[in-house]
Write an enzyme that holds these catalytic residues in place. Structure first.
Site, short mmCIF file in Angstrom:
data_model
loop_
_atom_site.label_atom_id
_atom_site.label_comp_id
_atom_site.label_asym_id
_atom_site.label_seq_id
_atom_site.Cartn_x
_atom_site.Cartn_y
_atom_site.Cartn_z
N ASP A 192 -22.40 15.78 -0.29
CA ASP A 192 -22.46 15.65 -1.75
C ASP A 192 -21.21 15.13 -2.45
O ASP A 192 -21.29 14.25 -3.27
CB ASP A 192 -22.81 17.01 -2.35
CG ASP A 192 -24.06 17.60 -1.72
OD1 ASP A 192 -24.74 16.92 -0.95
OD2 ASP A 192 -24.34 18.78 -2.01
N GLU A 427 -20.70 28.10 7.14
CA GLU A 427 -21.25 26.83 6.64
C GLU A 427 -20.35 25.66 7.02
O GLU A 427 -20.81 24.60 7.44
CB GLU A 427 -21.37 26.94 5.11
CG GLU A 427 -21.99 25.73 4.44
CD GLU A 427 -22.06 25.91 2.92
OE1 GLU A 427 -21.60 26.96 2.41
OE2 GLU A 427 -22.56 25.00 2.26
#
Ligand code: 9WN
Length: 455
Positions: A192, A427
């Site tokens: 992103d 993550e």
């Protein structure tokens, strides 16, 4: 349910080189399996219980690979539930909202996307964007790990949907007219806030104050200093608002849309998925020929449009300026997943990967970063601007294996295992220290760890 967990029987050479034992492998195997079990939401797996409580598109593809090793039936539930939310035009939405989860649990939630107002959207609420098409690649990889009658039946059901996904991207999204798909939002890249998007994002007119009308949820669960800024979010919202205003249609995007980019990873995934579809076609009794031909054409277009001989790596092309974006990010290495990548580009990308920028080696000194670690805008803690991510490492390792660079691939495998051994299924990871960052029990980290442990 029968517990089909089969711990790996032996540790591979790379694991032994790291000084780990088969017992340590077993511990990691159980940690990864338990993490996936903890994120299983019945029919699909959430990336994270806190940050991402719905179903995400490319997460599900990677997660499906992991399930093949421990609960194979969930591989096919994962992909089937995602493709049930496919739009009539073939797009596979990047988020499928779970109606049992509160609409305010994630921003932007179902109310923001308003998919129910769009002709051709599914009954379940979704976003209107897509993510890198790694799904055919994942389905084929998972099937080959554990061929079964159940898998063949699932492939028969999934094949037309996977074909429709690729067709949507190759037609509606070929804004540049050169055989590559354009992404219409940084969220579609999956990376992103990569520095790759800084140039095209800076042209999107938006003020951070736009965010006063909304409530971000990500910064409740994660350190705001690690997440995209409010100005990034203001631009994300502005781009979606423009796309949504046109009913998420793709005609005339070149005239009206503020963000249009051809991404190397997205298109390499599309090419690799055509080859995977050729394999799947053979299993389900369809013609593999057109898939192989498309893979060749996509590979040529990736090389012709996105390779920069001066930098010796791949870059996204900004269709609004016609120029390649300057940042040297890990996206540049990902066309390695294309088996037909010409030797010249393979060599160039390997040189880039082995340079001080990324530090790829048979014995990695530090994790593979998501951005050039020598760049002035490298940020060790902020999301896709430096930290190491398991799905990208897995893809590059896959590419190294495809091109026969087994020792370098082993270096990445060891690095992946060591990261989780020390920090857990986070993550993402600090690119210098390997410390775990972001969400602590993250789906694709667990899934892809199982896949490399099984090798
Ligand atoms: C927006 C779920 C997703 C990943 C993306 C990652 C992040 C979402 C967010 O989380 O994106 O889609 O809210 O930041 O960047 O790759 O699929 O894990």
């Amino acid at each position: 349910m029968v517990n089909q967990t089969v711990p790996p029987t032996g540790s591979g050479p790379a694991v032994r080189a790291a000084g780990q034992t088969a017992g340590e492998d077993g511990r990691l195997w159980e940690l990864a399996r338990d993490t996936l079990d903890g994120n299983w939401a019945g029919g699909h797996t959430v990336p994270s219980r806190t940050l991402y409580p719905h179903q995400w598109s490319w997460d599900s593809a990677f997660i499906a690979i992991g399930w093949a090793h421990v609960r194979p039936e969930r591989t096919w539930s994962e992909l089937t539930s995602l493709f049930r939310a496919q739009w009539r035009d073939g797009r596979v939405p990047h988020i499928v909202f779970n109606p049992a989860v509160s609409g305010g649990a994630y921003f932007p939630g179902p109310g923001f996307w308003a998919s129910e107002t769009v002709e051709g959207a599914p009954a379940v609420a979704t976003s209107g964007l897509v993510q890198p098409p790694v799904h055919a690649l994942a389905a084929w990889h998972a099937y080959r790990r554990l061929p079964s009658e159940e898998g063949r039946a699932a492939l028969r059901r999934l094949y037309p949907r996977l074909v429709a996904q690729q067709r949507y991207l190759a037609t509606c999204r070929d804004v540049g007219g050169a055989g590559l798909a354009s992404i219409v939002h940084p969220w579609e890249s999956g990376l992103d806030n990569s520095p790759a998007w800084d140039a095209p994002m800076s042209a999107v007119a938006a003020e951070a104050a736009v965010m006063r009308a909304y409530r971000r949820r990500d910064t409740v669960h994660a350190d705001p200093a690690h997440r995209p800024t409010d100005l990034d979010y203001a631009r994300y919202v502005t781009i979606v608002t423009a796309y949504r205003a046109g009913g998420y249609r793709d005609d005339d995007l070149a005239e009206r849309h503020p963000f249009l980019v051809e991404c190397p990873l997205f298109n390499a995934a599309m090419g690799a998925s055509e080859l995977a579809l050729a394999g799947i076609a053979e299993v389900v009794g369809a013609d593999p020929g057109p898939h192989r031909e498309r893979a060749v054409r996509i590979t040529q277009a990736v090389v012709n449009r996105l390779y920069d001989p001066d930098s010796g790596t791949f870059h996204p092309r900004d269709l609004r300026t016609g120029r390649l974006t300057p940042a040297r990010t890990v996206l540049g290495l990902t066309p390695l997943i294309l088996p037909g990548l010409p030797a010249r580009q393979v060599e160039a990308v390997l040189a880039e990967a082995r340079s001080a920028r990324f530090g790829l080696a048979a014995r990695m000194e530090r994790p593979l970063p998501s951005h050039d670690r020598t760049a002035t805008d490298f940020e060790a803690l902020r999301y896709w601007r430096g930290p190491s991510w398991m799905n990208i490492v897995w893809l590059i390792r896959h590419g190294l294996l495809v091109h026969g660079h087994d020792r370098l691939a082993a270096g990445l495998r060891t690095s992946m295992i060591e990261l989780v051994a020390a920090a857990g299924c986070h993550e993402y990871f600090h690119p210098d220290t390997g410390a775990g960052l972001g969400s602590p029990a993250f789906g694709w980290t667990a899934a892809l760890l199982l896949d490399v442990l099984a090798d």
